[in-house]
Design an enzyme around this catalytic site. Structure first.
Site, short mmCIF file in Angstrom:
data_model
loop_
_atom_site.label_atom_id
_atom_site.label_comp_id
_atom_site.label_asym_id
_atom_site.label_seq_id
_atom_site.Cartn_x
_atom_site.Cartn_y
_atom_site.Cartn_z
N ASP A 4 7.81 46.60 81.17
CA ASP A 4 7.43 47.32 79.85
C ASP A 4 8.04 46.53 78.72
OD1 ASP A 4 10.25 47.61 80.30
OD2 ASP A 4 10.24 49.91 80.12
N ASP A 61 22.87 46.95 85.64
CA ASP A 61 23.11 46.44 84.32
C ASP A 61 24.55 46.68 83.95
OD1 ASP A 61 22.20 49.13 84.35
OD2 ASP A 61 20.84 48.42 82.55
#
Length: 341
Positions: free
Chosen positions: A109, A186
């Site tokens: 994306d 992350d």
């Protein structure tokens, strides 16, 4: 992405592009396979090779103990599937060739800037030049709203891991892979135990743009900033830029001098009034006051492991205001190499 590469003039022999699919959704698989086949047929001398990988979707890293942490655990399974996919994909790609020394991650994306490939190519040698201090190179500027950016050539050193289009080295991956976290990869990357006092390089103006408003695992948590972040459109001759100013031995004394000589602002309302070219600083007392200032400015107010987004040197966050640059400076460090203070 392929069109951007062709226009970049990069050597296709130095790049290999992999599309790694999580699961085998037939619609996605068919679309990717068609593109790969068309690329093979029409591939010119200016195009890199293109490959399609399949990962068996797996969220089993979410343990029973993990499930007890969440009110609705099924909503969080995606984070574990993504973490599994990341590790599998990178391990697989690096196993394909011992010649691969770097890897660039790009989620589906993300749109890329025209100089995306030139940017990463120019910064790749920094992992050899500053291998004890460089953790990643990111294409993303967390606070990259149009009103707070100005210079497409300006890069920064940051203690915050940005993600959203980033590069690391084989050496760092070989360090991370054996202990890879089964979920929320992350945030795990941002922990002091992984970062080990190392930094990331990030641009003032983003080289990626997130357009994924719907169906993501984060449920568009930061949609306003993500959607409005500026994507660079100006050409930069990266191969002729001297980037040695980003080496820690050069960056730290320059940055310290920059902050010490910056003109002090009285309060957050003075930030918008600081429009003359030059350096300015606004001191904040603590994390609570930083959050208040960040909300007033419309930038990210959160932190990970004590580190505000884009921050360096204990919590300094730098923003442009036209030709002026304003630094939000903590009176006491918010963190050090061991974690939050």
């Amino acid at each position: 992405l392929l069109d951007t590469f062709k226009k970049s003039g990069q050597d296709p022999k130095k790049w290999v592009i992999y599309v790694s699919q999580d699961g085998r959704d037939p619609t996605v698989a068919s679309a990717v396979d068609r593109i790969v086949e068309e690329h093979k047929v029409n591939k010119g001398a200016d195009s890199p090779s293109l490959h399609h990988l399949y990962n068996k979707r797996d969220s089993s890293g979410m343990t029973e103990a993990d499930k007890k942490k969440f009110k609705h655990p099924n909503q969080w399974k995606g984070y574990y599937a993504i973490a599994h996919h990341y590790k599998w994909a990178v391990d697989t790609i690096f196993s394909h060739s011992a010649n691969f020394s770097r890897i660039v991650f790009l989620e589906e994306d993300l749109a890329v800037a025209p100089d995306f490939f030139d940017y990463f190519s120019a910064l790749s040698p920094m992992f050899d030049k500053d291998k004890d201090h460089l953790y990643c190179v990111s294409a993303w500027a967390d606070n990259g709203l149009p009103k707070y950016v100005n210079d497409p050539k300006q890069l920064y050193v940051s203690d915050f891991f940005p993600g959203l289009g980033w590069m690391t080295s084989r050496a760092i991956w070989e360090e991370l892979s054996p202990k890879w976290n089964p979920g929320f990869w992350d945030d795990w990357m941002r922990k002091a135990e992984q970062r080990k006092g190392r930094q990331c390089i990030r641009p003032e103006i983003s080289r990626t743009h997130n357009f994924g408003k719907h169906h993501g695992v984060s449920q568009n948590q930061y949609g306003r900033i993500l959607t409005n972040n500026k994507l660079n459109t100006e050409p930069v001759d990266w191969k002729n830029q001297n980037l040695d100013y980003l080496l820690k031995q050069n960056w730290d004394p320059w940055f310290d001098t920059l902050i010490s000589k910056a003109q002090t602002l009285s309060d957050v309302t003075a930030v918008e009034g600081a429009t003359d070219a030059g350096e300015y600083k606004l001191f904040y007392e603590n994390r609570v006051q930083f959050v208040k200032i960040a909300k007033q400015l419309g930038i990210y107010d959160d932190d990970k492991e004590g580190v505000p987004r884009t921050a360096y040197s204990g919590g300094v966050v730098s923003l442009r205001n036209g030709p002026a640059r304003v630094h939000l400076v903590p009176k006491k460090p918010l963190y050090d190499d061991t974690g939050p203070l």
